[in-house]
Design a protein around this motif. Structure first.
Motif: not given
Length: 614
Positions: A299-304, A565-568
């Motif tokens: 899915v398209k995501t934004l920061a965070g 999760q995004q950072n990982e």
């Protein structure tokens, strides 16, 4: 406005599309693509109002796949394949580019009914008819900004010539800003967090997948092609720059190679061919591409890790195009801030409407028997409203919009409380009117204005009070309405006492004192009930605060987990990038990646305090 190169069907479709599409529910498929961003005369970009309306109706999270590449390289065929269709996006059979601007096709996600798949087909890069390469750069940038899966399509092999077709990637830092700050900080380490995945499709591939005499996979072929060379002269820097940008900007990298789909003659009628008429190996390769993209594109995501809905994508698209047309560089942070204001305003409206809708269902049950019963109804409805708000709100700094929502709900709650009280008063007054009909008739007839009349009046009044007290459903104003009724009859009762010749003066005095005592007792009970109701309202406010706080903290914890999760994901990709730089001996880049990885790990370990100001 007619777009150059469109088929007659597409022009007709754009001009006379059924109005039902404008209110398309999230799961309803568009029968054909439509233009999302129109490229007018090769120098003006305009967002289609019809496409915008369609996106605004999609409340589901969206997986956005965009494809770019040189014109006449088969981009549209792959997009139609992803849509599960042979036709849709125009397939050019001549040297003229068919797709102008960016075209959009919204279809149900084939494997996740809770998501919508949005396919974006872009006009071909390097079209000689345009004569302005800056326009290509903006189309390329918009495809990156809007997508969660970015596909680059080229012919032949991954060589320096194909890399030169991708020179737009080296300009992304000039064409896209992450932060609104004017400081010239190096943001390249942050692009992986915001940018889509990268898939390179190599069409008409005719080489053996080998390196140093050993077979390699398609992905190994891509990563090998992206390896930088050692050296500092301009020729080496020019060679390395697009490769480094692809590695640094996109968070994952994938490659597919395709054989030629059919003979040259059949290519001109590709959209009419059955799979059995195409090259068998190409059909298998296309199936692998489809399965991978559908299964792995997120899915398209934004920061965070904030998931983007179709409605949000519409706002972002308009924001980015508006920035480009105004001559400024699209800023992702500013776009998100503008999006947050729109989404949070809508979240407040949606939540308040939900509260009213839920409460309206209970109005028919008014009056409630107790104040606590009313407050319990309010709390349940408020809880559902907060869920609606939390589900749509975005980056609500200092809980500004949540605080606004609470104030609006409190006001609405007071309105419903007034309705509840009025329902109680109306019910009780009607009940007393029915129960005291006999007394009213006797008063009019003068039945109490004779010896023994007071005793008769008291007995009938007690019967009315007893019948009134045992009647259910009177609500929270029962005691007050009874007191008002007794007060209204105070002068009549006093007159009846004075007219009763059987009573002595002492008995008359005692009767009046008794009536005053009973009235004072009722006033005391009313005051005690009002104090209890006030205490319950205060306790309800505390419960409401805790309810808002609890749900806010739940959302913030979810956002924290999404950020981790995004950072990982970014860390894992930076480690791969670091390994490649290590093999190439770029120590300065290795150290820079070390700092970026350490910063991401530090973010994951930190536990920022939550300040709740509701």
């Amino acid at each position: 406005m007619q777009l150059e190169g469109q088929t007659a069907f597409q022009r007709e479709n754009c001009a006379a599309r059924p109005r039902t599409l404008l209110t398309m529910p999230p799961a309803l498929s568009m029968p054909q693509p439509i233009c999302l961003i129109e490229n007018v005369d090769g120098n003006t970009l305009v967002v289609s109002k019809e496409a915008e309306k369609i996106l605004l109706e999609i409340s589901q999270p969206v997986v956005v796949m965009a494809i770019v590449g040189k014109y006449r390289t088969g981009k549209s065929y792959l997009m139609n394949k992803l849509a599960g269709s042979k036709t849709g996006f125009a397939l050019g059979s001549s040297i003229q580019s068919k797709t102008k601007g960016i075209w959009m096709w919204c279809v149900p996600h084939p494997r996740n009914p809770e998501q919508t798949l949005i396919l974006l087909d872009t006009e071909g890069l390097g079209d000689v008819e345009k004569g302005d390469c800056k326009n290509d750069a903006w189309i390329f940038s918009l495809a990156v900004l809007l997508s969660s899966a970015f596909v680059f399509n080229s012919l032949g092999t991954i060589d320096q010539q194909s890399m030169e077709q991708l020179h737009y990637v080296t300009e992304l830092t000039k064409l896209i800003k992450l932060k609104s700050s004017s400081e010239q900080a190096d943001e390249t380490g942050e692009y992986k967090r915001y940018f889509p995945s990268f898939t390179w499709c190599v069409r008409d591939f005719c080489l053996q997948l080998e390196k140093n005499g050993k077979p390699i996979t398609e992905d190994e072929y891509l990563m090998s092609s992206l390896e930088p060379k050692k050296g500092t002269d301009k020729r080496i820097r020019d060679y390395n720059l697009p490769r480094e940008c692809i590695l640094r900007f996109f968070h994952t990298h994938k490659c597919f190679v395709f054989d030629r789909p059919a003979s040259t003659q059949k290519l001109q009628i590709l959209e009419t061919l059955e799979e059995c008429e195409m090259e068998e190996e190409f059909v298998k390769q296309a199936a692998r591409f489809y399965n991978y993209m559908i299964a792995n594109s997120r899915v398209k995501t934004l920061a965070g890790g904030i998931e983007v809905t179709g409605r949000m994508l519409a706002v972002l698209t308009t924001s980015y195009v508006k920035a480009i047309q105004s001559g400024t560089v699209p800023c992702m942070e500013n776009a998100v801030l503008a999006l947050a204001e729109i989404e949070n305003t809508g979240a407040v409206q949606d939540a308040l409407s939900n509260y009213e809708c839920e409460m309206d269902q209970h109005v028919v049950k008014f009056p409630t028997e107790t104040q606590q019963e009313f407050l319990n109804i309010h709390m349940e409805c408020e809880k559902e409203a907060i869920k609606v708000f939390m589900g749509r709100s975005l980056n609500d700094k200092d809980q500004k919009y949540q605080h606004k929502l609470k104030g609006l709900i409190d006001n609405k709650m007071n309105d419903y409380s007034t309705k509840n009280e009025k329902a109680s008063r109306d019910f009780c007054r009607k009940l007393l009117q029915e129960l005291s009909a006999t007394i009213e008739n006797h008063i009019l007839e003068g039945s109490y204005s004779m010896p023994g009349g007071h005793k008769k009046y008291i007995m009938e009044k007690l019967k009315v009070i007893e019948a009134y007290n045992i009647k259910p459903g009177k609500g929270i104003k029962a005691l007050e309405v009874m007191q008002e009724y007794i007060s209204e009859k105070k002068d009549i009762e006093a007159a009846i006492i004075q007219a009763d010749a059987t009573l002595t003066e002492k008995e008359k005095q005692l009767a009046e004192e008794r009536a005053q005592t009973e009235s004072a007792e009722r006033e005391k009970r009313i005051m005690e009930q009002n104090n209890r109701d006030l205490q319950q309202r205060m306790e309800d406010q505390n419960r409401s605060f805790e309810q808002h706080k609890e749900m806010l903290m739940e959302k913030m914890e979810q956002e924290r987990k999404m950020m981790i999760q995004q950072n990982e994901l970014v860390i894992s990709q930076k480690l791969k990038e670091q390994e490649m730089m290590m093999n190439a001996g770029f120590q300065d880049k290795i150290r820079a990646l070390d700092r970026e990885i350490a910063n991401l790990r530090s973010q994951n370990c930190s536990q920022p305090g939550i300040c709740v100001i509701i």
